[in-house]
Scaffold this motif. Structure first.
Motif, PDB file in Angstrom:
ATOM      1  N   HIS A  38     -17.807  -5.624  -3.020  1.00  0.00           N
ATOM      2  CA  HIS A  38     -18.045  -4.191  -3.216  1.00  0.00           C
ATOM      3  C   HIS A  38     -17.743  -3.733  -4.640  1.00  0.00           C
TER       4      HIS A  38
ATOM      5  N   HIS B 243      -6.116 -12.845  -9.601  1.00  0.00           N
ATOM      6  CA  HIS B 243      -6.394 -11.415  -9.594  1.00  0.00           C
ATOM      7  C   HIS B 243      -7.086 -11.023 -10.898  1.00  0.00           C
TER       8      HIS B 243
ATOM      9  N   ARG C 264      -5.232 -15.646  -2.266  1.00  0.00           N
ATOM     10  CA  ARG C 264      -5.449 -14.532  -3.206  1.00  0.00           C
ATOM     11  C   ARG C 264      -4.763 -14.869  -4.537  1.00  0.00           C
TER      12      ARG C 264
ATOM     13  N   ALA D 250       0.827  -1.202   0.000  1.00  0.00           N
ATOM     14  CA  ALA D 250       0.000   0.000   0.000  1.00  0.00           C
ATOM     15  C   ALA D 250       0.862   1.253   0.000  1.00  0.00           C
TER      16      ALA D 250
ATOM     17  N   ARG E 239     -12.414  -5.099  -2.464  1.00  0.00           N
ATOM     18  CA  ARG E 239     -12.983  -6.373  -2.012  1.00  0.00           C
ATOM     19  C   ARG E 239     -14.131  -6.756  -2.946  1.00  0.00           C
ATOM     20  N   ARG E 240     -14.168  -8.020  -3.328  1.00  0.00           N
ATOM     21  CA  ARG E 240     -15.020  -8.424  -4.444  1.00  0.00           C
ATOM     22  C   ARG E 240     -16.491  -8.099  -4.261  1.00  0.00           C
TER      23      ARG E 240
ATOM     24  N   HIS F 175      -7.344  -1.527  -4.906  1.00  0.00           N
ATOM     25  CA  HIS F 175      -7.625  -2.937  -4.655  1.00  0.00           C
ATOM     26  C   HIS F 175      -8.958  -3.033  -3.919  1.00  0.00           C
TER      27      HIS F 175
ATOM     28  N   VAL G  17     -12.321  -0.676  -0.091  1.00  0.00           N
ATOM     29  CA  VAL G  17     -10.960  -0.567  -0.625  1.00  0.00           C
ATOM     30  C   VAL G  17      -9.975  -1.210   0.338  1.00  0.00           C
ATOM     31  N   GLU G  18      -9.288  -2.245  -0.134  1.00  0.00           N
ATOM     32  CA  GLU G  18      -8.281  -2.907   0.689  1.00  0.00           C
ATOM     33  C   GLU G  18      -7.018  -2.067   0.808  1.00  0.00           C
ATOM     34  N   LYS G  19      -6.547  -1.546  -0.314  1.00  0.00           N
ATOM     35  CA  LYS G  19      -5.347  -0.722  -0.316  1.00  0.00           C
ATOM     36  C   LYS G  19      -5.302   0.062  -1.618  1.00  0.00           C
TER      37      LYS G  19
ATOM     38  N   ASP H 159     -14.433  -0.147   3.925  1.00  0.00           N
ATOM     39  CA  ASP H 159     -14.873  -1.521   3.711  1.00  0.00           C
ATOM     40  C   ASP H 159     -14.611  -1.985   2.286  1.00  0.00           C
TER      41      ASP H 159
END
Length: 235
Positions: A99, A135, A132, A50, A96-97, A94, A81-83, A79
């Motif tokens: 969302h 991608h 993971r 990140a 989360r699927r 990045h 966006v992971e990074k 919630d």
């Protein structure tokens, strides 16, 4: 001649890298005078980590506007966006699927963002990225504002499901079929998720890194040559 964009990219520090695995020499020789480059080869497998604020350019504005727009829709940027990775003057969010659809629709419809064009979806396989491994990368372009970003979603090999974006970006239809064909990512909600390049009865997904390469095994002085992904790196 160096452009302003290239200068800004060179001045911005590269993100920290996340080490997901370490690959070691082909023959496994230890404590010897081996000069082949195989015995002492140690190569980390890394992914970009990140990035820290400020991102620079218009990237901070995009992040802040997306956060506000998601909040207006009852969602949460934290919630979804992971990074965020800023690398070589490009921005990757990045996601989360679960969302992904609401983030994509927000990026498309909000007048302050207006990413009207999705340039397809690309699959990537990282066998060492535990839980993971698969991608999906979506390049987005804003014709209105002259901007580009990328969305990326990661899913495990044993549960390769990602919501389709064809209801938001209809031109992703064939791109999602191709990514399913070559990588095995299942785009839930796609109207006809069938193979597009390989025959319908083909087994496996040819662009995964663990897919058999075929050919004839080769031996050289008793040493079996490894697949290309385990051979010596010349970088």
């Amino acid at each position: 001649m160096t452009t302003d964009s290239e200068r800004r990219a060179s001045e911005r520090p590269a993100p920290d890298h996340e080490v997901i695995a370490v690959r070691r020499g082909l023959f496994g020789a230890k404590g010897s005078g081996d000069t082949s480059g195989y015995g002492g080869l140690v190569r980390p497998v890394t992914l970009a980590g990140a990035s820290a604020r400020p991102y620079g350019g218009y990237f901070d504005e995009i992040a802040d506007t997306l956060a506000d727009a998601l909040a207006d829709r009852g969602g949460s940027y934290a919630d979804a966006v992971e990074k965020v990775v800023i690398y070589r003057d490009e921005m990757t969010l990045h996601i989360r699927r679960r969302h992904l659809p609401v983030v994509a629709q927000t990026l498309r419809d909000d007048p302050r963002l207006r990413f009207e064009l999705c340039l397809g979806v690309n699959g990537v396989h990282y066998p060492d990225d535990a839980e993971r491994e698969l991608h999906a990368s979506y390049p987005l372009s804003s014709i209105t504002h002259g901007r580009r970003i990328r969305l990326e979603v990661a899913v495990p090999d044993h549960d390769p499901h990602i919501p389709t974006l064809t209801l938001i970006y209809p031109t992703n239809d064939w791109h999602e079929r191709e990514t399913y064909d070559f990588f095995g990512i299942v785009f839930d909600g796609h109207r006809a998720l069938t193979r597009i390049e390989m025959p319908d009865d083909w087994h496996g997904h040819p662009q995964r890194k663990d897919y058999p390469l075929g050919g004839v095994p080769v031996e050289y002085k008793g040493a079996r040559i490894a697949p290309p992904d385990r051979r010596r790196s010349y970088k």
